[in-house]
Design a protein around this motif. Structure first.
Motif, PDB file in Angstrom:
ATOM      1  N   GLY A 196       0.815  -1.206   0.000  1.00 19.72           N
ATOM      2  CA  GLY A 196       0.000   0.000   0.000  1.00 19.72           C
ATOM      3  C   GLY A 196       0.845   1.250   0.000  1.00 19.72           C
ATOM      4  N   LEU A 197       1.886   1.249   0.824  1.00 16.65           N
ATOM      5  CA  LEU A 197       2.782   2.401   0.896  1.00 16.65           C
ATOM      6  C   LEU A 197       3.490   2.629  -0.428  1.00 16.65           C
ATOM      7  CD1 LEU A 197       4.430   4.581   2.373  1.00 16.65           C
ATOM      8  CD2 LEU A 197       5.957   2.761   3.171  1.00 16.65           C
ATOM      9  N   LEU A 198       4.072   1.574  -0.986  1.00 17.29           N
ATOM     10  CA  LEU A 198       4.826   1.720  -2.233  1.00 17.29           C
ATOM     11  C   LEU A 198       3.898   2.028  -3.412  1.00 17.29           C
ATOM     12  CD1 LEU A 198       7.499  -1.137  -1.963  1.00 17.29           C
ATOM     13  CD2 LEU A 198       7.627   1.237  -1.212  1.00 17.29           C
ATOM     14  N   GLY A 199       2.741   1.382  -3.459  1.00 17.41           N
ATOM     15  CA  GLY A 199       1.810   1.636  -4.546  1.00 17.41           C
ATOM     16  C   GLY A 199       1.253   3.049  -4.509  1.00 17.41           C
ATOM     17  N   SER A 200       1.009   3.563  -3.309  1.00 19.27           N
ATOM     18  CA  SER A 200       0.515   4.937  -3.187  1.00 19.27           C
ATOM     19  C   SER A 200       1.583   5.945  -3.584  1.00 19.27           C
ATOM     20  CB  SER A 200       0.070   5.207  -1.744  1.00 19.27           C
ATOM     21  OG  SER A 200      -0.992   4.366  -1.372  1.00 19.27           O
ATOM     22  N   GLY A 201       2.843   5.516  -3.586  1.00 20.89           N
ATOM     23  CA  GLY A 201       3.919   6.401  -3.998  1.00 20.89           C
ATOM     24  C   GLY A 201       3.804   6.855  -5.443  1.00 20.89           C
ATOM     25  N   VAL A 202       3.048   6.115  -6.261  1.00 25.13           N
ATOM     26  CA  VAL A 202       2.815   6.537  -7.647  1.00 25.13           C
ATOM     27  C   VAL A 202       2.092   7.885  -7.657  1.00 25.13           C
ATOM     28  CG1 VAL A 202       1.619   5.978  -9.800  1.00 25.13           C
ATOM     29  CG2 VAL A 202       2.790   4.172  -8.520  1.00 25.13           C
ATOM     30  N   SER A 203       1.040   7.992  -6.860  1.00 28.54           N
ATOM     31  CA  SER A 203       0.300   9.252  -6.795  1.00 28.54           C
ATOM     32  C   SER A 203       1.124  10.355  -6.156  1.00 28.54           C
ATOM     33  CB  SER A 203      -0.997   9.062  -6.002  1.00 28.54           C
ATOM     34  OG  SER A 203      -1.890   8.251  -6.714  1.00 28.54           O
ATOM     35  N   SER A 204       1.872  10.021  -5.102  1.00 28.83           N
ATOM     36  CA  SER A 204       2.715  11.028  -4.437  1.00 28.83           C
ATOM     37  C   SER A 204       3.728  11.602  -5.424  1.00 28.83           C
ATOM     38  CB  SER A 204       3.451  10.407  -3.245  1.00 28.83           C
ATOM     39  OG  SER A 204       2.550   9.874  -2.314  1.00 28.83           O
ATOM     40  N   SER A 205       4.323  10.727  -6.220  1.00 27.73           N
ATOM     41  CA  SER A 205       5.319  11.173  -7.203  1.00 27.73           C
ATOM     42  C   SER A 205       4.684  12.054  -8.267  1.00 27.73           C
ATOM     43  CB  SER A 205       5.987   9.956  -7.862  1.00 27.73           C
ATOM     44  OG  SER A 205       6.617   9.151  -6.903  1.00 27.73           O
ATOM     45  N   TRP A 206       3.479  11.681  -8.702  1.00 26.25           N
ATOM     46  CA  TRP A 206       2.778  12.455  -9.725  1.00 26.25           C
ATOM     47  C   TRP A 206       2.464  13.861  -9.206  1.00 26.25           C
ATOM     48  CZ3 TRP A 206      -2.530  13.875 -11.013  1.00 26.25           C
ATOM     49  CH2 TRP A 206      -2.720  14.126 -12.374  1.00 26.25           C
TER      50      TRP A 206
ATOM     51  N   SER B 110      -6.757  14.122  -1.399  1.00 24.05           N
ATOM     52  CA  SER B 110      -5.455  13.463  -1.298  1.00 24.05           C
ATOM     53  C   SER B 110      -5.410  12.410  -0.200  1.00 24.05           C
ATOM     54  CB  SER B 110      -4.358  14.511  -1.036  1.00 24.05           C
ATOM     55  OG  SER B 110      -4.321  15.465  -2.059  1.00 24.05           O
ATOM     56  N   SER B 111      -6.375  12.443   0.708  1.00 19.17           N
ATOM     57  CA  SER B 111      -6.385  11.466   1.790  1.00 19.17           C
ATOM     58  C   SER B 111      -6.854  10.090   1.337  1.00 19.17           C
ATOM     59  CB  SER B 111      -7.277  11.960   2.940  1.00 19.17           C
ATOM     60  OG  SER B 111      -8.642  11.976   2.550  1.00 19.17           O
ATOM     61  N   GLY B 112      -7.287   9.966   0.097  1.00 23.21           N
ATOM     62  CA  GLY B 112      -7.732   8.655  -0.376  1.00 23.21           C
ATOM     63  C   GLY B 112      -7.899   8.552  -1.871  1.00 23.21           C
ATOM     64  N   MET B 113      -8.731   9.402  -2.449  1.00 21.32           N
ATOM     65  CA  MET B 113      -9.081   9.270  -3.863  1.00 21.32           C
ATOM     66  C   MET B 113      -7.924   9.566  -4.813  1.00 21.32           C
ATOM     67  SD  MET B 113     -12.020   8.034  -4.356  1.00 21.32           S
ATOM     68  CE  MET B 113     -12.158   8.362  -6.110  1.00 21.32           C
ATOM     69  N   GLN B 114      -6.934  10.315  -4.374  1.00 15.29           N
ATOM     70  CA  GLN B 114      -5.799  10.600  -5.245  1.00 15.29           C
ATOM     71  C   GLN B 114      -4.963   9.359  -5.505  1.00 15.29           C
ATOM     72  OE1 GLN B 114      -4.751  13.638  -6.837  1.00 15.29           O
ATOM     73  NE2 GLN B 114      -3.555  12.045  -7.842  1.00 15.29           N
TER      74      GLN B 114
ATOM     75  N   SER C  55       1.415  21.910  -2.774  1.00 16.43           N
ATOM     76  CA  SER C  55       2.239  21.496  -1.632  1.00 16.43           C
ATOM     77  C   SER C  55       1.390  20.715  -0.634  1.00 16.43           C
ATOM     78  CB  SER C  55       2.862  22.717  -0.946  1.00 16.43           C
ATOM     79  OG  SER C  55       3.758  23.381  -1.795  1.00 16.43           O
ATOM     80  N   VAL C  56       0.206  21.242  -0.353  1.00 18.36           N
ATOM     81  CA  VAL C  56      -0.712  20.546   0.557  1.00 18.36           C
ATOM     82  C   VAL C  56      -1.104  19.192  -0.029  1.00 18.36           C
ATOM     83  CG1 VAL C  56      -3.019  20.609   1.597  1.00 18.36           C
ATOM     84  CG2 VAL C  56      -1.594  22.668   1.589  1.00 18.36           C
ATOM     85  N   GLN C  57      -1.387  19.168  -1.333  1.00 17.52           N
ATOM     86  CA  GLN C  57      -1.768  17.911  -1.982  1.00 17.52           C
ATOM     87  C   GLN C  57      -0.644  16.888  -1.893  1.00 17.52           C
ATOM     88  OE1 GLN C  57      -2.995  18.308  -6.065  1.00 17.52           O
ATOM     89  NE2 GLN C  57      -4.095  16.371  -6.042  1.00 17.52           N
ATOM     90  N   PHE C  58       0.574  17.326  -2.108  1.00 14.33           N
ATOM     91  CA  PHE C  58       1.727  16.417  -2.038  1.00 14.33           C
ATOM     92  C   PHE C  58       1.900  15.852  -0.630  1.00 14.33           C
ATOM     93  CE2 PHE C  58       6.456  16.124  -1.378  1.00 14.33           C
ATOM     94  CZ  PHE C  58       6.618  14.920  -2.042  1.00 14.33           C
ATOM     95  N   LEU C  59       1.861  16.728   0.374  1.00 19.84           N
ATOM     96  CA  LEU C  59       2.061  16.281   1.757  1.00 19.84           C
ATOM     97  C   LEU C  59       0.954  15.331   2.202  1.00 19.84           C
ATOM     98  CD1 LEU C  59       3.236  19.644   3.389  1.00 19.84           C
ATOM     99  CD2 LEU C  59       4.648  17.651   2.813  1.00 19.84           C
ATOM    100  N   LEU C  60      -0.286  15.640   1.822  1.00 16.78           N
ATOM    101  CA  LEU C  60      -1.401  14.773   2.221  1.00 16.78           C
ATOM    102  C   LEU C  60      -1.369  13.435   1.492  1.00 16.78           C
ATOM    103  CD1 LEU C  60      -3.754  15.236   4.236  1.00 16.78           C
ATOM    104  CD2 LEU C  60      -2.384  17.259   3.721  1.00 16.78           C
ATOM    105  N   THR C  61      -0.909  13.430   0.243  1.00 12.62           N
ATOM    106  CA  THR C  61      -0.787  12.164  -0.484  1.00 12.62           C
ATOM    107  C   THR C  61       0.274  11.280   0.163  1.00 12.62           C
ATOM    108  OG1 THR C  61      -1.409  13.299  -2.533  1.00 12.62           O
ATOM    109  CG2 THR C  61      -0.446  11.121  -2.756  1.00 12.62           C
ATOM    110  N   ILE C  62       1.371  11.893   0.612  1.00  9.45           N
ATOM    111  CA  ILE C  62       2.396  11.137   1.329  1.00  9.45           C
ATOM    112  C   ILE C  62       1.823  10.577   2.631  1.00  9.45           C
ATOM    113  CG2 ILE C  62       4.554  11.342   2.618  1.00  9.45           C
ATOM    114  CD1 ILE C  62       5.564  13.245   0.537  1.00  9.45           C
ATOM    115  N   LEU C  63       1.046  11.395   3.349  1.00  5.94           N
ATOM    116  CA  LEU C  63       0.432  10.933   4.590  1.00  5.94           C
ATOM    117  C   LEU C  63      -0.485   9.744   4.329  1.00  5.94           C
ATOM    118  CD1 LEU C  63      -0.167  11.258   7.603  1.00  5.94           C
ATOM    119  CD2 LEU C  63      -1.964  12.891   6.992  1.00  5.94           C
ATOM    120  N   CYS C  64      -1.296   9.833   3.267  1.00  7.03           N
ATOM    121  CA  CYS C  64      -2.174   8.721   2.912  1.00  7.03           C
ATOM    122  C   CYS C  64      -1.355   7.475   2.600  1.00  7.03           C
ATOM    123  CB  CYS C  64      -3.041   9.105   1.722  1.00  7.03           C
ATOM    124  SG  CYS C  64      -4.040   7.754   1.059  1.00  7.03           S
ATOM    125  N   SER C  65      -0.242   7.664   1.883  1.00  5.01           N
ATOM    126  CA  SER C  65       0.616   6.520   1.545  1.00  5.01           C
ATOM    127  C   SER C  65       1.151   5.832   2.794  1.00  5.01           C
ATOM    128  CB  SER C  65       1.792   6.999   0.681  1.00  5.01           C
ATOM    129  OG  SER C  65       1.339   7.592  -0.512  1.00  5.01           O
TER     130      SER C  65
END
Length: 476
Positions: free
Chosen positions: A148-158, A371-375, A302-312
């Protein structure tokens, strides 16, 4: 199809460092993709303000410039569906570096809109390729505990790529921005080339010794015989009949996975996220807040990036379903507030000059919840829900569907905004979030902690008490 072995036997704990490195370097190509997608936000206002230039464009031309990568991705996805099973996941990812690099060079030295269109179309081809290969690669190399962490990294990177291009593009010229951006695909090529190929792919091609070697590297363990046996049995069961595109709809488990992914990606795009990404600065300019549109845009991403990382970081603990429900509920509220502000501003005589911070706060609220889920979770689940023999077709279909949806929604935003007012698309996006929420509550399964094989058995209604209960109520 049942696999006659136990997947729940305990195995020694290894060191997942190689998995983290492989996922990080592989998703650098997704960073480049995000930079191409985010490029219109800082660049279109510049191009539309140009006078007496061959690069001057109007709103309609700008909207086509924005969606051009989505059209290119349709071709890229179709190509990738074949390439990832012939060349392998690793080589497919490496090949994306060349068109991404070429597209940035074309943008840097372009003297006409036609060249810009072509450059962004080429970037879209690479994007379709990348979003087929990277989720597949990560899903196959990752241990279930950190998938889950690594797969969510796709969105964080994007999202990081979008943030990066907005930060650079807001303060540098288009030429310098493109030249700086061209460094990222070169970096991807120089780092990812050292990473191991997917063991699943190697087993599919009959290279079991190399697959064992790569498993040892990825898991940080010498003894990987039990996992190699599990992978071999899974691949054999999933590929004993060559996968065909129609298998996505003929086989019950595949069909169920397709419905889930289509609904998740549909809800994701109908929330308006891609349109907002393309037109972030223009939205903030129309809002008329005291803060500059450039700074507001950088804060937004910036907020989107940080929250996507948190979700990951929490998706493997909190689970997929709770985060998706929270994400869509909050997104609907934020989008409704955004639409209401613009409705009051444009359709009534009420003075909103004291409330110009509301659209900025609303969009930041939207990006926090989204970013907490749907991203990230829909992309994560792309790598989880399909068996090896149809995974390439499934990711290809999902990416084509994404591109069509994102193109339609982005053009819808521009046309409806210009024809009826900016508040209308925000109200439509609100309703779409609520519909997506209903579907998730009723139909989306929890995949937290399950191996890829256990997920397949669950979708077929053959695993555990929960799966048995599901299968009793399903009709083939």
């Amino acid at each position: 199809m049942k696999i006659a072995t136990s997947f729940n036997s305990k195995v020694p704990e290894g060191k997942p460092l190689c998995q983290y490195l492989a996922a990080f370097t592989g998703t650098l190509t997704i960073v480049t993709s995000g930079m191409h997608y985010g490029w219109p936000s800082p660049s279109l206002p510049i191009l539309e303000r140009l006078e007496n230039s061959t690069l001057t464009m109007n709103h309609s031309e700008g909207s086509w410039m924005a969606v051009m990568p989505l059209l290119g991705a349709l071709i890229g996805s179709l190509l990738a569906a074949t390439v990832v099973d012939i060349l392998g996941r690793k080589r497919a990812i490496l090949l994306t570096c060349f068109p991404f690099f070429a597209a940035w060079i074309m943008i840097a030295f372009s003297q006409s809109l036609t060249v810009l269109y072509i450059a962004r179309f080429i970037a879209g081809i690479a994007d379709g390729w990348a979003f087929t290969a990277v989720p597949m690669y990560i899903g196959e190399i990752a241990d279930p505990k950190i998938r889950g962490l690594l797969g969510s990294g796709v969105s964080s990177s994007w999202i990081f790529g979008i943030l990066l291009i907005n930060a650079i593009g807001s303060y540098l010229s288009i030429t310098i921005t493109a030249l700086v951006s061209s460094i990222v695909p070169v970096l991807t090529l120089l780092t990812f080339v050292w990473m191991p190929e997917s063991p699943y792919y190697l087993v599919m091609r009959g290279h079991k010794e190399e697959a064992k070697c790569n498993l040892q590297r990825l898991r940080g363990l010498e003894d990987v015989d039990s996992e190699l046996t599990r992978v071999s049995l899974a691949v054999k069961a999933q590929t004993q009949n060559s996968g065909k595109f129609l298998d996505l709809f003929v086989t019950k488990s595949n069909r169920k996975a397709v419905y889930i992914i289509m609904a998740l990606r549909g809800a994701q795009q109908l929330s308006g996220t891609t349109a907002i990404t393309f037109y972030t600065q223009l939205i903030f300019e129309e809002a008329g807040d005291d803060i500059s549109s450039e700074l507001a845009t950088v804060i937004y991403f910036s907020v989107q990036f940080l929250l996507t990382i948190l979700c990951s970081s929490i998706v493997d603990k909190a689970g997929r379903r709770p985060l998706l429900v929270l994400s869509l509920t909050g997104s609907a509220c934020a989008l409704f507030l955004e639409g209401t502000y613009f409705f009051i501003k444009t359709q009534t005589a009420i003075d909103v000059s004291s409330f110009t911070c509301i659209p900025v706060i609303s969009l930041i609220g939207f990006v926090i919840f989204f970013s907490s889920g749907m991203q990230s979770i829909p992309i994560l689940m792309l790598g989880e829900l399909f068996p090896a023999n149809v995974k390439a077709f499934a990711l290809c279909l999902a990416d084509i569907y994404f591109c069509l949806m994102a193109t339609v929604v982005s053009k819808f935003f521009q046309i409806v905004k210009d024809s009826f007012g900016i508040y209308v698309p925000f109200y439509v996006f609100t309703g779409s979030c609520l519909l997506g929420l209903v579907f998730i509550v009723l139909f989306v399964p929890e995949t937290k902690g399950k191996s890829l094989e256990e997920i397949q058995q669950y979708l077929g209604g053959k695993t555990g008490k929960e799966g048995e209960e599901k299968s009793e109520s399903e009709v083939v």
